[in-house]
Design an enzyme around this catalytic site. Structure first.
Site, PDB file in Angstrom:
ATOM      1  CE1 TYR A   3      33.751  42.025  46.026  1.00 52.98           C
ATOM      2  CE2 TYR A   3      34.860  40.027  46.748  1.00 52.98           C
ATOM      3  CZ  TYR A   3      34.428  40.856  45.734  1.00 52.98           C
ATOM      4  OH  TYR A   3      34.652  40.511  44.422  1.00 52.98           O
TER       5      TYR A   3
ATOM      6  CG  HIS B 192      31.978  44.955  33.626  1.00 53.63           C
ATOM      7  ND1 HIS B 192      32.312  45.779  32.583  1.00 53.63           N
ATOM      8  CD2 HIS B 192      32.759  45.380  34.668  1.00 53.63           C
ATOM      9  CE1 HIS B 192      33.247  46.638  32.952  1.00 53.63           C
ATOM     10  NE2 HIS B 192      33.537  46.401  34.222  1.00 53.63           N
TER      11      HIS B 192
ATOM     12  CG  HIS C  35      32.939  46.738  42.354  1.00 56.07           C
ATOM     13  ND1 HIS C  35      32.145  45.795  41.735  1.00 56.07           N
ATOM     14  CD2 HIS C  35      34.050  46.839  41.596  1.00 56.07           C
ATOM     15  CE1 HIS C  35      32.748  45.366  40.640  1.00 56.07           C
ATOM     16  NE2 HIS C  35      33.906  45.974  40.539  1.00 56.07           N
TER      17      HIS C  35
ATOM     18  CD  GLU D  86      36.690  40.354  38.673  1.00 59.15           C
ATOM     19  OE1 GLU D  86      36.745  41.207  37.759  1.00 59.15           O
ATOM     20  OE2 GLU D  86      37.391  40.419  39.701  1.00 59.15           O
TER      21      GLU D  86
ATOM     22  CD  GLN E 107      38.655  48.226  31.091  1.00 58.35           C
ATOM     23  OE1 GLN E 107      38.583  47.018  30.943  1.00 58.35           O
ATOM     24  NE2 GLN E 107      38.583  48.789  32.289  1.00 58.35           N
TER      25      GLN E 107
ATOM     26  NE  ARG F  12      43.134  44.902  32.190  1.00 52.83           N
ATOM     27  CZ  ARG F  12      41.969  45.283  31.670  1.00 52.83           C
ATOM     28  NH1 ARG F  12      41.703  45.041  30.397  1.00 52.83           N
ATOM     29  NH2 ARG F  12      41.064  45.893  32.414  1.00 52.83           N
TER      30      ARG F  12
END
Length: 746
Positions: A52, A96, A49, A94, A315, A117
């Site tokens: 890569y 999730h 993750h 992205e 978060q 963010r």
């Protein structure tokens, strides 16, 4: 010996997902055996993750240069392109996926929070959200539970944060049954002179953690995302983070205020791998080091161990490097917004990142050795063509009998979950907050966002048909890029750049890696043709389901393309809806006797293995160039591309917004089912006022584009070859309510 200083072992390395050769490499880098905390740091930073490691060599082959690029791919938190008037557009997509498979509400919500963010830590204010979702069979109760949770998570977080969701896509297929895909994209606008870097700089500058306190939620989330989902995956539930959109809104406003100062020397979101990732990446990017005191990090629980603080993915947190002497100024801004701002360290001479706990050194690692593109491992895995690919070439359209009842099939088709309106889903999202969305009451093939104070607009879309990519990864991915560009062009914009979210199965399976390699090749070819460089994105491997019998099944390869375009003149905004009874309906592009990988062939006829739809990149490019020219010369009243569900679905979707119908004729030289329901590419339906027909045809012929007059717009009846297929009221009911009916209780 404390847990922090206990020497790590090869067995621990294996349990953390590291290969034996990687453990040996770590010992070589450090010149000693790592301790437990250091092994935890390497395990997350060298996870798939974050590193890569199985994709970076191929990612480097993607085109990354373009005329509008403000930063190169991978240099900052998100891609950034110049859109003129002193403005830049920051954007990124992205995944999730794994968190959403286990806890769909929080998994999806925190995906939205994290991608936002990435945008505002650059100093850009988010103006739009998009999402690309994949689920299993909609009739399955587990799928319905996942859909409800994911949609509510996206809606609740995005709506509370105050950013409109302007576009998206949702697909259903059994391959995603246990492993859904949840891809979130955020787009923001920035003064191109006020970009905040994600690189640390200035030896002696203080390092702050800002935002929420650090808890045990999300620990080892990066590692969780780097393994296959099994029946045991529920035990990893603590790896799913918990989001707070109201806290994020405060962070956004504080960051926007900070961007007006020159006190910030670097800022990065704490996403995957938390403090570990942000400290190491910012240090490596700036070629500096850091000394970080973990006991100074505000925590939610007492007694958190060093590795827990380092690996937490709580978060709404950011790492900020402040110019020494400007601390009070920055702290005052965060206090104004009622946010934590704790000094936890200092920038040092490179290259080491050191972590302390109560003045005890618990970890000392060269930052460069941890990061993607630096010292992290890089592999090229074995790949080979799967057996199904050769078998698909044996398909012949002649094996498909012509339908006996086109009307019933047409109605069935627009009620299929992949074709029907996603109204039940998108009505849960706020598309109007911010008053910049231009497609709320004027539907287009892509989302359109007004850039206030200018005559410009952003055009935004996400696209990918995993069935096409599975059929032929290279062609299918070229189609994904081309359809994204086509949607932007049909809305009146010029494609500019892409971000990607590459969702694949286990990279250690040669057939899966073959799909990945083919997708990269196809993306490179198409992006070079459209001059849409890849600004960055995300790779999500291990989207694989282990069945009860132990067999492992990958999801359809799904390289989701997020594309932005620019409309220089908002008067050129083109919508897809029929507008005037009597307008002429034309098909631009060349029809084919082609049913390959279509919804009709796959979900109605029941043939699952066929090639990708007919596609020619040169003809696609010529089509788009001509369509954009027609829009700019005000020669068409509507434009809508032919995609999922074929020409029939395109016409129905053009009919519904204004409740107008159509009367068309199909050409005798093509099979009627292929002409109506086939999904061959590079076709667009447009409507033309009869008064400008000659001017319209002059432009088309001058550009050597195939064109066919289909018929005209009617008051409400839908007629094909003089057969009444129904009226717009009936089709509207089927199309708009098909998905919602799966969720009706009682």
């Amino acid at each position: 010996m404390s847990a922090a200083t206990q020497l790590a072992t090869l067995e621990q390395a294996r349990e953390m997902g590291l290969l034996p050769e990687e453990f040996e490499k770590i010992k070589e880098i450090l010149g000693r055996t790592p301790n437990f905390t250091e092994m935890c740091v390497y395990s997350v930073m060298w996870s798939e993750h974050c590193s890569y490691k199985n994709s970076i060599k191929w990612l480097k082959t993607l085109p990354k240069d373009g005329p509008h690029m403000l930063v190169k791919a991978g240099e900052e938190n998100a891609g950034l392109v110049d859109i003129g008037d002193g403005l830049g557009c920051a954007f990124k997509i992205e995944s999730h996926n794994h968190p959403s498979a286990i806890e769909p509400y929080q998994g999806a919500a925190t995906g939205v929070g994290g991608i936002n963010r990435d945008i505002f830590t650059m100093g850009a204010r988010p103006v739009a959200l998009l999402n690309s979702l994949r689920f299993g069979e909609l009739s399955h109760p587990k799928t319905q539970w996942l859909v409800e949770g994911v949609v509510k998570g996206i809606g609740d977080y995005g709506n509370a944060f105050g950013i409109p969701t302007v576009s998206g896509e949702v697909y259903f297929d059994p391959s995603y049954q246990v492993n859904p895909l949840v891809n979130a994209m955020s787009v923001g606008l920035i003064d191109s002179k006020k970009i905040i870097s994600a690189k640390a700089s200035g030896v002696g500058n203080p390092v702050f953690i800002v935002g929420s306190a650090t808890g045990k939620d999300g620990i080892k989330g990066a590692s969780f995302a780097s393994k296959v989902i099994t029946e045991e995956s529920a035990k990893d539930l603590p790896s799913v983070q918990v989001g707070d959109p109201f806290q994020e809104k405060l962070l956004l406003e504080a960051t926007m205020e900070l961007a007006e100062t020159d006190a910030i020397r670097g800022m990065q979101d704490m996403g995957a791998a938390g403090i570990t990732c942000s400290t190491s990446e910012m240090s490596a990017g700036g070629k500096v080091g850091m000394d970080i005191h973990l006991d100074k990090v505000p925590t939610r629980q007492q007694g958190m161990l060093p590795f827990e603080i380092l690996l937490s993915e709580s978060q709404e947190r950011m790492l900020v490097v402040i110019e020494k002497g400007r601390e009070a100024e920055v702290i005052a801004i965060f206090e104004k917004w009622d946010l934590h701002a704790a000094e936890i360290g200092v920038v040092t001479e490179g290259p080491m990142v050191r972590y302390y706990m109560h003045d005890e050194l618990v970890s000392e690692i060269p930052a460069e050795s941890l990061v993607l593109g630096g010292g992290a491992p890089q592999y090229e895995r074995e790949y080979k063509e799967p057996a199904y690919f050769a078998a698909s070439k044996e398909f012949s359209i002649d094996a498909v009998a012509l339908p006996q009842d086109y009307v019933s099939i047409a109605k069935q088709l627009i009620g299929l979950p992949n074709v029907a309106s996603k109204r039940w889903i998108f009505e849960q999202y706020d598309s109007m907050v911010g008053t910049a969305t231009m497609t709320t009451n004027r539907p287009s093939d892509a989302g359109v966002v007004n850039i206030k104070g200018t005559n410009k607009a952003l055009i935004l879309t996400v696209d990918c048909n995993g069935r096409y990519v599975n059929a032929d990864p290279e062609v299918g991915t070229m189609i994904a890029v081309s359809e994204a560009a086509r949607n932007i062009v049909c809305s009146g914009g010029q494609p500019s750049a892409i971000t990607n979210c590459l969702n694949f199965g286990n990279p250690y399976i040669p057939e899966v890696y073959w799909q990945f390699v083919g997708a990269i090749k196809g993306m490179s070819t198409a992006c070079r043709k459209f001059q849409t460089p890849v600004t960055g994105g995300n790779v999500s491997f291990y989207n694989q389901t282990v069945n009860e019998d132990g067999s492992s099944v990958p999801v359809f390869p799904t390289p989701t393309i997020g594309m932005i375009g620019v409309m220089e003149d908002k008067s050129h905004h083109m919508s897809l809806d029929f507008k005037y009874k009597g307008d002429l309906i034309y098909l631009l592009g060349e029809p084919q006797d082609d049913l390959n990988s279509s919804e009709y062939l796959y979900n109605i006829v029941g043939i699952k293995n066929s090639p990708a739809p007919h596609f020619d990149l040169e003809k696609e490019y010529a089509l788009q160039s001509t369509v954009l020219l027609l829009i700019k010369q005000n020669l068409i009243n509507a434009a809508h591309d032919v995609s999922d569900g074929g020409l029939w679905t395109t016409l129905v979707e053009m009919s519904i917004p204004s409740q107008l119908g159509f009367d068309i004729e199909t050409p005798l030289e093509f099979r009627k089912d292929a002409f109506l329901f086939g999904e061959s590419q590079s076709r667009v339906v447009v409507t033309v006022n009869e008064d400008v027909r000659d001017e319209f045809l002059d432009v088309v012929f001058e550009n050597n584009l195939p064109v066919m007059m289909l018929g005209h717009v009617t008051k409400g009846r839908m007629t094909v070859d003089e057969i009444n297929f129904g009226d717009v009221v009936e089709m509207t009911d089927i199309y708009r309510n098909a998905i919602g009916q799966y969720f009706q209780k009682g």
